[in-house]
Design a protein around this motif. Structure first.
Motif, mmCIF file in Angstrom:
data_model
loop_
_atom_site.group_PDB
_atom_site.id
_atom_site.type_symbol
_atom_site.label_atom_id
_atom_site.label_comp_id
_atom_site.label_asym_id
_atom_site.label_seq_id
_atom_site.Cartn_x
_atom_site.Cartn_y
_atom_site.Cartn_z
ATOM 1 N N ALA A 228 2.298 -3.621 93.876
ATOM 2 C CA ALA A 228 2.048 -4.900 93.220
ATOM 3 C C ALA A 228 3.113 -5.171 92.161
ATOM 4 N N ASP A 229 3.010 -6.340 91.589
ATOM 5 C CA ASP A 229 3.923 -6.772 90.552
ATOM 6 C C ASP A 229 4.122 -5.653 89.521
ATOM 7 N N PRO A 230 5.355 -5.144 89.397
ATOM 8 C CA PRO A 230 5.559 -4.009 88.503
ATOM 9 C C PRO A 230 5.636 -4.431 87.035
ATOM 10 N N ASN A 231 5.655 -5.732 86.797
ATOM 11 C CA ASN A 231 5.832 -6.177 85.422
ATOM 12 C C ASN A 231 4.495 -6.200 84.676
ATOM 13 N N THR A 232 3.914 -5.023 84.529
ATOM 14 C CA THR A 232 2.625 -4.935 83.855
ATOM 15 C C THR A 232 2.765 -5.474 82.438
ATOM 16 N N LEU A 233 1.746 -6.180 82.005
ATOM 17 C CA LEU A 233 1.779 -6.706 80.635
ATOM 18 C C LEU A 233 1.708 -5.570 79.633
ATOM 19 N N ASP A 234 2.445 -5.737 78.535
ATOM 20 C CA ASP A 234 2.285 -4.788 77.428
ATOM 21 C C ASP A 234 0.984 -5.108 76.671
ATOM 22 N N ALA A 235 0.733 -6.387 76.491
ATOM 23 C CA ALA A 235 -0.411 -6.727 75.643
ATOM 24 C C ALA A 235 -0.977 -8.096 75.990
ATOM 25 N N TYR A 236 -2.259 -8.262 75.670
ATOM 26 C CA TYR A 236 -2.965 -9.531 75.894
ATOM 27 C C TYR A 236 -3.611 -9.889 74.566
ATOM 28 N N LEU A 237 -3.278 -11.067 74.046
ATOM 29 C CA LEU A 237 -3.727 -11.448 72.696
ATOM 30 C C LEU A 237 -5.008 -12.277 72.775
ATOM 31 N N VAL A 238 -6.095 -11.764 72.165
ATOM 32 C CA VAL A 238 -7.336 -12.535 72.117
ATOM 33 C C VAL A 238 -7.564 -13.017 70.687
ATOM 34 N N ALA A 239 -8.113 -14.189 70.561
ATOM 35 C CA ALA A 239 -8.282 -14.771 69.225
ATOM 36 C C ALA A 239 -9.700 -15.299 69.083
ATOM 37 N N LEU B 242 5.878 -12.762 67.742
ATOM 38 C CA LEU B 242 5.976 -11.409 68.307
ATOM 39 C C LEU B 242 7.068 -11.345 69.376
ATOM 40 N N ARG B 243 7.146 -12.387 70.195
ATOM 41 C CA ARG B 243 8.176 -12.408 71.255
ATOM 42 C C ARG B 243 9.570 -12.469 70.650
ATOM 43 N N ASP B 244 9.712 -13.251 69.547
ATOM 44 C CA ASP B 244 11.023 -13.324 68.877
ATOM 45 C C ASP B 244 11.420 -11.947 68.363
ATOM 46 N N ALA B 245 10.437 -11.237 67.800
ATOM 47 C CA ALA B 245 10.745 -9.959 67.142
ATOM 48 C C ALA B 245 11.000 -8.851 68.158
ATOM 49 N N ALA B 246 10.465 -8.977 69.361
ATOM 50 C CA ALA B 246 10.617 -7.894 70.345
ATOM 51 C C ALA B 246 11.017 -8.472 71.690
ATOM 52 N N PRO B 247 12.306 -8.819 71.866
ATOM 53 C CA PRO B 247 12.741 -9.400 73.136
ATOM 54 C C PRO B 247 12.377 -8.472 74.297
ATOM 55 N N GLY B 248 11.878 -9.062 75.352
ATOM 56 C CA GLY B 248 11.490 -8.258 76.517
ATOM 57 C C GLY B 248 10.020 -7.879 76.506
ATOM 58 N N LEU B 249 9.357 -8.105 75.382
ATOM 59 C CA LEU B 249 7.923 -7.791 75.303
ATOM 60 C C LEU B 249 7.167 -8.618 76.340
ATOM 61 N N ARG B 250 6.259 -7.966 77.091
ATOM 62 C CA ARG B 250 5.470 -8.702 78.082
ATOM 63 C C ARG B 250 4.080 -8.962 77.499
ATOM 64 N N LEU B 251 3.950 -10.159 76.963
ATOM 65 C CA LEU B 251 2.754 -10.517 76.203
ATOM 66 C C LEU B 251 2.123 -11.758 76.814
ATOM 67 N N GLN B 252 0.804 -11.706 77.016
ATOM 68 C CA GLN B 252 0.116 -12.923 77.456
ATOM 69 C C GLN B 252 -0.896 -13.301 76.378
ATOM 70 N N CYS B 253 -0.881 -14.582 75.990
ATOM 71 C CA CYS B 253 -1.837 -15.055 74.982
ATOM 72 C C CYS B 253 -3.013 -15.702 75.699
ATOM 73 N N HIS B 254 -4.198 -15.353 75.317
ATOM 74 C CA HIS B 254 -5.372 -15.944 75.949
ATOM 75 C C HIS B 254 -5.369 -17.462 75.755
ATOM 76 N N CYS B 255 -5.678 -18.183 76.792
ATOM 77 C CA CYS B 255 -5.827 -19.641 76.690
ATOM 78 C C CYS B 255 -7.207 -20.009 77.203
ATOM 79 N N GLY B 256 -7.777 -21.047 76.632
ATOM 80 C CA GLY B 256 -9.042 -21.553 77.171
ATOM 81 C C GLY B 256 -10.264 -21.169 76.369
ATOM 82 N N GLY B 257 -10.088 -20.563 75.210
ATOM 83 C CA GLY B 257 -11.223 -20.283 74.321
ATOM 84 C C GLY B 257 -12.206 -19.287 74.903
ATOM 85 N N GLY B 258 -13.490 -19.396 74.468
ATOM 86 C CA GLY B 258 -14.518 -18.479 74.961
ATOM 87 C C GLY B 258 -14.869 -17.425 73.927
#
Ligand code: HAM
Length: 426
Positions: A325-336, A352-368
Motif C-alpha cells: 500500500a501507499d508507503p507514505n504513512t502519515l507522521d501525525a494526525y491533528l485533532v482539535a 508545523l509544516r513550515d518548521a519541518a519540511p517533509g513532515l507528513r501531517l493531516q489535519c482533521h477536517c469536519g469537526g465532531g
C-alpha cells in the motif's frame, strides 16, 4: 436510482492499496535511468493517426485493429497513442533534438483495443527508452545492461532474455522471399490468420501462437542465415558484450516483433510466471524510422517495459507482510477539540509544516467529538495523534499520543514537535 457508471473494459483504476508497488517500480526504474544519464521526455497522449500508421506500419495488428482513433472537430484523424516510440521520434525531429546523440526515457499510459485478459489491457503503462544518433552495438548493449540493472534493483529474478537480428532492409527482403516460398508450400495447413499474414507481413507468421503450426514454423528458414557481413558483425559484438557483462541470453531466430520499424537487434525479456502475457519488456533498433518520419537519417534503439506485468511480478515476489500500500504513512494526525482550538488548528498545522519540511501531517477536517476525531486519527494510519484542546492551546503545546505502540500522551512545544516526529520515522 441512477445507474452506476463503470470504468471502460480493460482500463483500470490504480488504487491506494497497491500504489506502493507502482511507486517502488517507477522510482527504482527512474533512479537507474538517471544513473545512466537518460533524460525524461513527456509527449502528448494524442497524436495524428498518420504518425502511427507511418511508423508502426499499416499492416500490423496495432494499426489495423487496435487503435483508439477518432475524428477531431476539424475532421483530422487523431489517435490515443498505442506506444511511445513514434511520439518520441516525432518530438525529437520537431524540437531539433537530433543534432547530437540523445538518451531519452518516458513513462505513461498507452492505449490498444486488444481483447482484455490477465496481463493485457486496453489502457496500460510503459516506461520506455529511446536513444538517437548512435549506431554501434555498444549502445544496444547499454540499453540491455540498463534493463538488467532495473530488474536487479527491483529484486526481480528469473527473467529470460531472447534476442535476434532482423538484418537490414535488403537482407530482410531476400529472407522474406525465401520464407514466403517455404510457407506457400504449406498453404493448405496454415490457419486463416497466417494465410493473411503470408500476403501482408509474412515474418509475422513466425509469431503465430497456434500450436498446430509449431512444426511448420520450426522448419522455416531463419533470418540469421541471411545477414550480410555488417549486420552479422553488429550482432556478434552485441552478443559478446552481453556475455562479457554476465547477462545470459538465448538467440531466438523466430523473434520478429509486432511493429514494422525494427532492423538489426531485437530483444524481449520474458517471464514464465505470468501465463500467456509473459513479455515484460521489449525493443530493438530502428535505424530507418527518423528518416521515414521526415528527419535526417539517424540511427536509433530503444525498448519499453509493461508496468502492469512488472507490478504483478513484484507482488508475487514480495516477502510476506511487505507493504504494497501507499508507503507514505502519515507522521501525525491533528485533532482539535472546542471552538477556539478548532479555529487555531489549521494555521498551527501550516506552522508545523513550515518548521519541518517533509513532515507528513493531516489535519482533521469536519469537526465532531474528540472520540470520533480520535477514531479517524487511528484509521488514518498515522504514527501519532496530535491533540489540541483549549488547555494545550493556552499552554502553547500539543498533546502527542502514539497510535501504533503503547505509550502515554505527553506535551511537546511547537518547536519540539517537528524534530521529534521526523526523528521517529522508520
Ligand atoms: P511492444 O512490444 O508493443 O513494444 O510493447 C512493449 C511492452 O509493453 C510489452 O512487452 C508489454 O510488456 C507491454 N504491453 C504491450 N501491450 C500491452 C497491453 N495491451 N497490456 C499490457 N501491457 C502491454 C513497444 O511498444 C515499442 N514501442 C517498444 C520500443 C521502444 N521499441 C523501441 N523503442
Amino acid at each position: 436510482m441512477a445507474k452506476n457508471i463503470q470504468a471502460i473494459r480493460g482500463m483500470h483504476d490504480l488504487l491506494p492499496d497497491r500504489i506502493g508497488l507502482w511507486q517502488r517500480l517507477e522510482d527504482g526504474a527512474r533512479q537507474v535511468l538517471e544513473s545512466y544519464g537518460y533524460s525524461e521526455i513527456r509527449t502528448p497522449l494524442v497524436e495524428v493517426t498518420e504518425l502511427f500508421k507511418r511508423s508502426i506500419g499499416e499492416v500490423t495488428d496495432i494499426v489495423e485493429k487496435e487503435m483508439y482513433s477518432f475524428p477531431d472537430r476539424n475532421g483530422d484523424s487523431l489517435s490515443l497513442r498505442p506506444e511511445g516510440t513514434a511520439s518520441c521520434v516525432r518530438a525529437a525531429i520537431e524540437n531539433g533534438l537530433l543534432d547530437q546523440p540523445r538518451r531519452l526515457w518516458y513513462r505513461g499510459p498507452m492505449f490498444r483495443h486488444e481483447r482484455p485478459q490477465k496481463g493485457r489491457y486496453r489502457q496500460f503503462h510503459q516506461i520506455g527508452v529511446e536513444v538517437f544518433g548512435l549506431e554501434g552495438p555498444d549502445i544496444d548493449q547499454e540499453v540491455l545492461f540498463l534493463t538488467h540493472r532495473i530488474w536487479r534493483t527491483l529484486g526481480l529474478d528469473g527473467l529470460r532474455l531472447e534476442i535476434n537480428s532482423l538484418g537490414e532492409g535488403e537482407e530482410r527482403a531476400a529472407y522474406r522471399a525465401e520464407l514466403v516460398s517455404y510457407l506457400r508450400a504449406y498453404a493448405e495447413d496454415l490457419d486463416e490468420d497466417s494465410l493473411r499474414r503470408l500476403e501482408t507481413n509474412p515474418l509475422r507468421v513466425l509469431d503465430s501462437k497456434n500450436p498446430d503450426l509449431g512444426a511448420i514454423i520450426a522448419g522455416a528458414p531463419v533470418i540469421l542465415d541471411h545477414l550480410g557481413e555488417a549486420s552479422r558483425l553488429h550482432f556478434e559484438h552485441f552478443c559478446a558484450g552481453l556475455a562479457a557483462a554476465g547477462i545470459p541470453y538465448q538467440v531466438n531466430p523466430r523473434l520478429v516483433r509486432g511493429l514494422d520499424y525494427y532492423n538489426r537487434t531485437v530483444f524481449e525479456w520474458i517471464t514464465d510466471d505470468l501465463g500467456a502475457q509473459g513479455t515484460v519488456c521489449a525493443g530493438g533498433r530502428y535505424d530507418g524510422l527518423v528518416a521515414q518520419l521526415g528527419g535526417r537519417p539517424t540511427p536509433a534503439v530503444g525498448f519499453a517495459m509493461g508496468l502492469e506485468r512488472l507490478v504483478s511480478l513484484l507482488e508475487a515476489r514480495l516477502v510476506a507482510g511487505e507493504a504494497t500500500a501507499d508507503p507514505n504513512t502519515l507522521d501525525a494526525y491533528l485533532v482539535a477539540v472546542g471552538p477556539a482550538a478548532q479555529g487555531a488548528a489549521p494555521a498551527l498545522g501550516e506552522r508545523l509544516r513550515d518548521a519541518a519540511p517533509g513532515l507528513r501531517l493531516q489535519c482533521h477536517c469536519g469537526g465532531g467529538s474528540f472520540k470520533s476525531q480520535f477514531k479517524k486519527a487511528d484509521r488514518s494510519g498515522a504514527r501519532y495523534a496530535l491533540v489540541l484542546g483549549e488547555g494545550e492551546l493556552e499552554r502553547g503545546v500539543l498533546g502527542v499520543k502514539p497510535l501504533r505502540e503503547e505509550g502515554e500522551q505527553r506535551d511537546l512545544s511547537y518547536d519540539e514537535l517537528g524534530p521529534f516526529l521526523l526523528a521517529g520515522r522508520r
